[in-house]
Design a protein around this motif. Structure first.
Motif, PDB file in Angstrom:
ATOM      1  N   LEU A  82      24.027  47.133  44.909  1.00 16.60           N
ATOM      2  CA  LEU A  82      23.641  46.161  43.898  1.00 16.60           C
ATOM      3  C   LEU A  82      22.413  45.388  44.374  1.00 16.60           C
ATOM      4  CD1 LEU A  82      27.057  44.549  42.868  1.00 16.60           C
ATOM      5  CD2 LEU A  82      25.766  46.289  41.637  1.00 16.60           C
ATOM      6  N   THR A  83      21.557  45.036  43.435  1.00 14.84           N
ATOM      7  CA  THR A  83      20.426  44.178  43.776  1.00 14.84           C
ATOM      8  C   THR A  83      20.942  42.753  43.953  1.00 14.84           C
ATOM      9  OG1 THR A  83      19.947  43.600  41.481  1.00 14.84           O
ATOM     10  CG2 THR A  83      18.877  45.605  42.367  1.00 14.84           C
ATOM     11  N   VAL A  84      20.106  41.878  44.501  1.00  4.42           N
ATOM     12  CA  VAL A  84      20.482  40.474  44.672  1.00  4.42           C
ATOM     13  C   VAL A  84      20.801  39.855  43.311  1.00  4.42           C
ATOM     14  CG1 VAL A  84      19.632  38.196  45.389  1.00  4.42           C
ATOM     15  CG2 VAL A  84      19.171  40.203  46.803  1.00  4.42           C
ATOM     16  N   GLU A  89      24.701  37.788  39.355  1.00  4.04           N
ATOM     17  CA  GLU A  89      25.300  37.870  38.020  1.00  4.04           C
ATOM     18  C   GLU A  89      26.797  38.152  38.107  1.00  4.04           C
ATOM     19  OE1 GLU A  89      24.888  40.317  33.821  1.00  4.04           O
ATOM     20  OE2 GLU A  89      23.523  40.778  35.465  1.00  4.04           O
ATOM     21  N   LEU A  90      27.191  39.045  38.994  1.00  3.68           N
ATOM     22  CA  LEU A  90      28.603  39.354  39.169  1.00  3.68           C
ATOM     23  C   LEU A  90      29.362  38.124  39.660  1.00  3.68           C
ATOM     24  CD1 LEU A  90      30.631  41.636  38.908  1.00  3.68           C
ATOM     25  CD2 LEU A  90      30.103  42.290  41.245  1.00  3.68           C
ATOM     26  N   TYR A  91      28.772  37.394  40.588  1.00  3.11           N
ATOM     27  CA  TYR A  91      29.390  36.161  41.085  1.00  3.11           C
ATOM     28  C   TYR A  91      29.548  35.152  39.944  1.00  3.11           C
ATOM     29  CZ  TYR A  91      30.132  31.781  43.506  1.00  3.11           C
ATOM     30  OH  TYR A  91      30.642  30.591  43.915  1.00  3.11           O
ATOM     31  N   PHE A  92      28.502  35.003  39.130  1.00  2.00           N
ATOM     32  CA  PHE A  92      28.543  34.080  38.001  1.00  2.00           C
ATOM     33  C   PHE A  92      29.644  34.469  37.020  1.00  2.00           C
ATOM     34  CE2 PHE A  92      27.140  33.008  33.675  1.00  2.00           C
ATOM     35  CZ  PHE A  92      27.089  31.631  33.775  1.00  2.00           C
ATOM     36  N   LEU A  93      29.723  35.751  36.688  1.00  3.23           N
ATOM     37  CA  LEU A  93      30.756  36.231  35.764  1.00  3.23           C
ATOM     38  C   LEU A  93      32.153  36.003  36.324  1.00  3.23           C
ATOM     39  CD1 LEU A  93      29.098  39.552  34.584  1.00  3.23           C
ATOM     40  CD2 LEU A  93      29.460  37.487  33.204  1.00  3.23           C
ATOM     41  N   TYR A  94      32.334  36.278  37.606  1.00  3.55           N
ATOM     42  CA  TYR A  94      33.641  36.082  38.232  1.00  3.55           C
ATOM     43  C   TYR A  94      34.005  34.601  38.249  1.00  3.55           C
ATOM     44  CZ  TYR A  94      37.427  36.056  41.587  1.00  3.55           C
ATOM     45  OH  TYR A  94      38.633  35.858  42.198  1.00  3.55           O
ATOM     46  N   SER A  95      33.047  33.741  38.565  1.00  3.00           N
ATOM     47  CA  SER A  95      33.306  32.289  38.584  1.00  3.00           C
ATOM     48  C   SER A  95      33.730  31.799  37.208  1.00  3.00           C
ATOM     49  CB  SER A  95      32.063  31.527  39.035  1.00  3.00           C
ATOM     50  OG  SER A  95      31.765  31.827  40.357  1.00  3.00           O
ATOM     51  N   ASN A  96      33.033  32.267  36.175  1.00  2.00           N
ATOM     52  CA  ASN A  96      33.409  31.875  34.804  1.00  2.00           C
ATOM     53  C   ASN A  96      34.799  32.383  34.454  1.00  2.00           C
ATOM     54  OD1 ASN A  96      31.127  30.435  34.228  1.00  2.00           O
ATOM     55  ND2 ASN A  96      30.078  32.135  33.229  1.00  2.00           N
ATOM     56  N   TYR A  97      35.096  33.608  34.861  1.00  2.00           N
ATOM     57  CA  TYR A  97      36.422  34.175  34.602  1.00  2.00           C
ATOM     58  C   TYR A  97      37.497  33.323  35.275  1.00  2.00           C
ATOM     59  CZ  TYR A  97      40.411  37.275  35.040  1.00  2.00           C
ATOM     60  OH  TYR A  97      41.674  37.798  35.019  1.00  2.00           O
TER      61      TYR A  97
END
Length: 101
Positions: A82-84, A89-97
């Motif tokens: 994965l790129t930075v 983005e994955l971290y952001f999505l997981y945090s929102n979840y």
């Protein structure tokens, strides 16, 4: 004839890396179709098994079907490609979840 577990797992890992079998053969310095020769039950030599396992960052035992993927290696392999920006983005999505549970 049923596919070889070694070839099946190499194919699965190649999809994760979004590389063709031929590209992996080039990366490893193998002749064309050398990995495809394992499709119908042939087993790799010990050296080839170790080279391919090292290339993908997995256990040789996993490639030979003697140990199921614990998930950790697969997740680490996934994140490696994965790129930075994609990681963020994955971290952001997981945090929102997590916050919306």
């Amino acid at each position: 004839m049923e596919e070889n577990i070694f070839f099946d797992r190499v194919k699965r890992l190649s999809r994760v890396q979004k590389k063709s079998i031929n590209q992996i053969e080039r990366d490893l310095g193998y002749s064309r179709n050398s990995l495809n020769s394992y499709r119908n039950g042939r087993s790799p030599s010990a050296q080839r098994l170790l080279e391919v396992a090292d290339y993908f960052g997995v256990s040789p035992y996993y490639l030979m079907g003697q140990k199921e993927d614990s998930g950790k290696n697969f997740v680490e392999l996934f994140f490696k490609f994965l790129t930075v920006e994609q990681r963020e983005e994955l971290y952001f999505l997981y945090s929102n979840y997590q916050n919306n549970k």
